[in-house]
Enzyme design. Structure first.
Site, mmCIF file in Angstrom:
data_model
loop_
_atom_site.group_PDB
_atom_site.id
_atom_site.type_symbol
_atom_site.label_atom_id
_atom_site.label_comp_id
_atom_site.label_asym_id
_atom_site.label_seq_id
_atom_site.Cartn_x
_atom_site.Cartn_y
_atom_site.Cartn_z
ATOM 1 N N GLU A 138 -11.172 13.184 12.098
ATOM 2 C CA GLU A 138 -10.390 14.414 12.055
ATOM 3 C C GLU A 138 -10.684 15.055 10.699
ATOM 4 O O GLU A 138 -10.587 14.385 9.669
ATOM 5 C CB GLU A 138 -8.885 14.123 12.153
ATOM 6 N N LYS A 184 -5.440 8.284 4.196
ATOM 7 C CA LYS A 184 -5.807 9.647 3.815
ATOM 8 C C LYS A 184 -4.616 10.366 3.205
ATOM 9 O O LYS A 184 -4.770 11.166 2.291
ATOM 10 C CB LYS A 184 -6.280 10.421 5.052
ATOM 11 N N ARG A 236 -9.114 -2.197 11.001
ATOM 12 C CA ARG A 236 -9.584 -1.315 9.949
ATOM 13 C C ARG A 236 -9.801 -2.100 8.662
ATOM 14 O O ARG A 236 -9.290 -3.205 8.505
ATOM 15 C CB ARG A 236 -8.584 -0.185 9.721
#
Length: 565
Positions: free
Chosen positions: A43, A278, A268
């Site tokens: 994204e 983020k 992850r």
RNA sequence: UGACCCAUAGUGUAAUUGGCAACACGUUUGAUUUUGGUUCAAAAGAGUCUAGGUUCGAAACCUAGUGGGUCAACCA
């Protein structure tokens, strides 16, 4: 050594991670016409970090390994958070890492029309309805995992009314947040994702690609599976937190009656002494805790690039950390090992003094300058040699001298002899101090027969120091970085927020370091090893008149480690 | 609280799918060395979360427990 490599090769052949096992089984069974097609779907709401690098290496790596394809696709379904700046940075970062998506650069927003049409089909099948409830109402009626949701009063609207309302949502007749399109799935599923999730929300916002064409935007779950389906992705790899979404992913594609890729979740990456979200990285940028997304202390790809990490080292790191479903925290030491390993083979050696202490060689002729030959890279003979100027006055590293040295101090001390790399043996005769008692200069004498650093009579000199000529040198700024956080798990503290755990000493700037003249026109991002100090790269803030170096990582240092304990 | 996922040296990942745990990083020691780097050699460190079960045999399969993670945004 050869044996070892063979073993490693064999191992990488037989030892597959669980995703490779799934792919190989699918290949064997002829699933998807035995194609492998993955995608990296960021994204564009921030810069990529080392965790994304893991995903990039995985997705592009699987495609490469199994002769498949990997798309770069922007999942740009939320115009309020996404920007072109991020799109550009992501493209640059993936490219820099060394991956190629050919002509397959896609945007979810390019599929908005198809997604809309499919949503209409779901309405016609009575699998979706327009709901007039506010976000707060929906939340209040949501129930809990053990208590069912209350049905929306709009759940049983007629197909015609739903069609009409949805069309008017698209047409912009309703304000933000006033209505949603919801999937009609369940009110009591123990999986909360399945409790009539929203498919579309109203956002009168300007989109970086579609402009003002749309005022309704698809939600992740509805959009993502369709994106994968449209691109005929075979294996849709994502992180663990989407595990609970998989039934929804499958439900949507099944009800839409389209090609169905397989979603597979992996853990992850987490790295010690840093944060990887983020949102948190954005906050550090916005609150100016760092100079920007590419601050060399950031775990972002752009930050690490600026710091001097090579794409090869990041890829090697990704290979070594493996792929699994277990939550993990990787030791930064492994990352650092990978850069050192790569840079050791490639970095040009150079001498630089970061904390200068002047040395005058009293028996060296005044005004004489010699050019001494130095090896550029002992790991790579083809790198050749260069000449370094040497004269009566030089600088050495302040920490390479000790007035009261312990027995195992192999450096300079009163009466002690050391080698100046590629130059001569010198012995310290005299220590000059200022009024406060600080050592400001050393008076030494040299052995003319030791030119080049060779022992004239076979006598052993344990220590070899780096040095820079006091008159023939380049002044440079050196930026030295330490870990951004003081604790290994900044997210894990229950009392303190990660921001309170920032390391106040993560950046130290040395305004006046001396570097040998050969680095004069070094390009930005070219990398060096400052002998005995570490690996350094040229920062983009450098100007014609002033070089600025970033310290990438120090050399392994078994001496100072020993002395800490 | 319900569902789903996970559990192997300090860290991470393996164990050719049921045949008595390996590799990398880290740590320690020694050798070489004009970088206390590199390289080389070696060592220590887990008996696989716990308890049952299946089996000649379990890290792997089953059950229960424990611990951890994820989900209850009109974020992705």
């Amino acid at each position: 050594m050869e044996n070892k490599n063979e073993n490693n090769l064999e191992e990488s052949k037989t030892s597959l991670n669980f995703i490779e096992q799934i792919i190989e089984t699918d290949l064997k069974n002829g699933k998807n016409e035995s194609r492998v097609h993955t995608r990296f779907p960021p994204e564009p709401n921030g810069y990529l970090h080392i965790g994304h690098a893991k995903s990039i290496c995985l997705n592009f790596g699987m495609a490469e390994k199994y002769n498949g394809l990997c798309n770069l696709r922007f999942d740009d379904t939320n115009p309020t958070k996404e920007e072109v700046e991020y799109v550009d940075s992501i493209i640059e970062d993936v490219k820099w890492l060394g991956f190629d998506w050919g002509d397959r650069l896609y945007f979810a927003s390019d599929y908005f029309d198809q997604m809309y049409d499919l949503a209409v089909e779901l309405i016609k099948k009575e699998k979706a309805y327009v709901c007039d409830l506010s976000a707060e109402d929906v939340s209040a009626m949501r129930g809990t995992p053990s208590q069912p949701s209350q049905a929306s009063p709009y759940r049983n609207r007629s197909i015609e009314q739903n069609l009409d309302l949805f069309a008017r949502m698209k047409a912009g007749e309703f304000p933000d947040g006033s209505r949603t399109l919801r999937a009609k799935i369940s009110l009591d599923s123990p999986n909360m994702q399945m409790r009539d999730p929203a498919m579309y929300r109203i956002r009168h916002a300007h989109h970086h690609r579609t402009g003002d064409k749309w005022c309704i935007y698809p939600m992740y779950d509805w959009a993502h599976g369709l994106e994968d389906s449209i691109e005929k992705i075979t294996h849709s790899l994502c992180t663990l937190e989407f595990e609970n979404h998989r039934p929804l992913y499958d439900w949507y594609l099944n009800e839409a009656e389209v090609y169905r890729p397989q979603q597979i979740e992996f853990a992850r990456l987490n790295l010690s002494y840093t944060v990887m979200s983020k949102r948190k990285l954005l906050e550090l940028v916005q609150e100016k805790q760092v100079s920007g997304w590419d601050d060399p202390r950031m775990p972002t790809i752009s930050g690490m690039r600026r710091r001097g990490y090579t794409p090869e080292s990041l890829r090697a790191f990704s290979d070594r950390i493996g792929i699994a479903k277990r939550n993990n925290v990787i030791d930064v030491a492994l990352l650092e090992h990978n850069v050192r390993e790569d840079l050791n083979k490639r970095a040009k050696r150079v001498m630089a003094v970061v904390d200068p202490l002047k040395v005058t060689i009293k028996n060296y002729p005044v005004g004489q300058v010699e050019e001494l030959e130095a090896v550029n890279n002992p790991e790579d003979e083809s790198a050749g040699t260069r000449m370094i100027p040497f004269s009566r006055e030089i600088y050495i590293e302040r920490e390479d001298f000790m007035e009261d040295a312990p027995k195992k101090f192999f450096r300079l001390a009163p009466g002690q002899e050391v080698r100046l790399r590629y130059a001569y043996f010198i012995k310290c005769d005299e220590v000059v101090k200022d009024s406060s008692g600080k050592v400001v200069e050393l008076i030494c004498s040299y052995d003319p027969d030791s030119k080049g650093g060779k022992s004239p009579d076979g006598r052993k000199v344990k220590g070899t120091l780096h040095w820079v000529d006091a008159h023939h040198n380049i002044e440079a700024q050196v930026r030295v970085y330490d870990r951004l956080f003081t604790v290994s798990d900044p997210d894990g503290d229950k009392e303190k927020s990660y921001k309170e755990l920032l390391n106040p000493d993560s950046l130290s700037i040395i305004e006046k370091a001396f570097v040998e003249p050969s680095v004069k026109n070094a390009a930005v991002l070219s990398y060096f090893q400052f002998e005995r100090l570490g690996y350094f790269t040229v920062d983009k803030d450098s100007t014609d008149s002033k070089l600025i170096f970033n310290k990438t990582v120090g050399l392994k240092d078994s001496y100072s480690k020993e002395n800490k304990n």
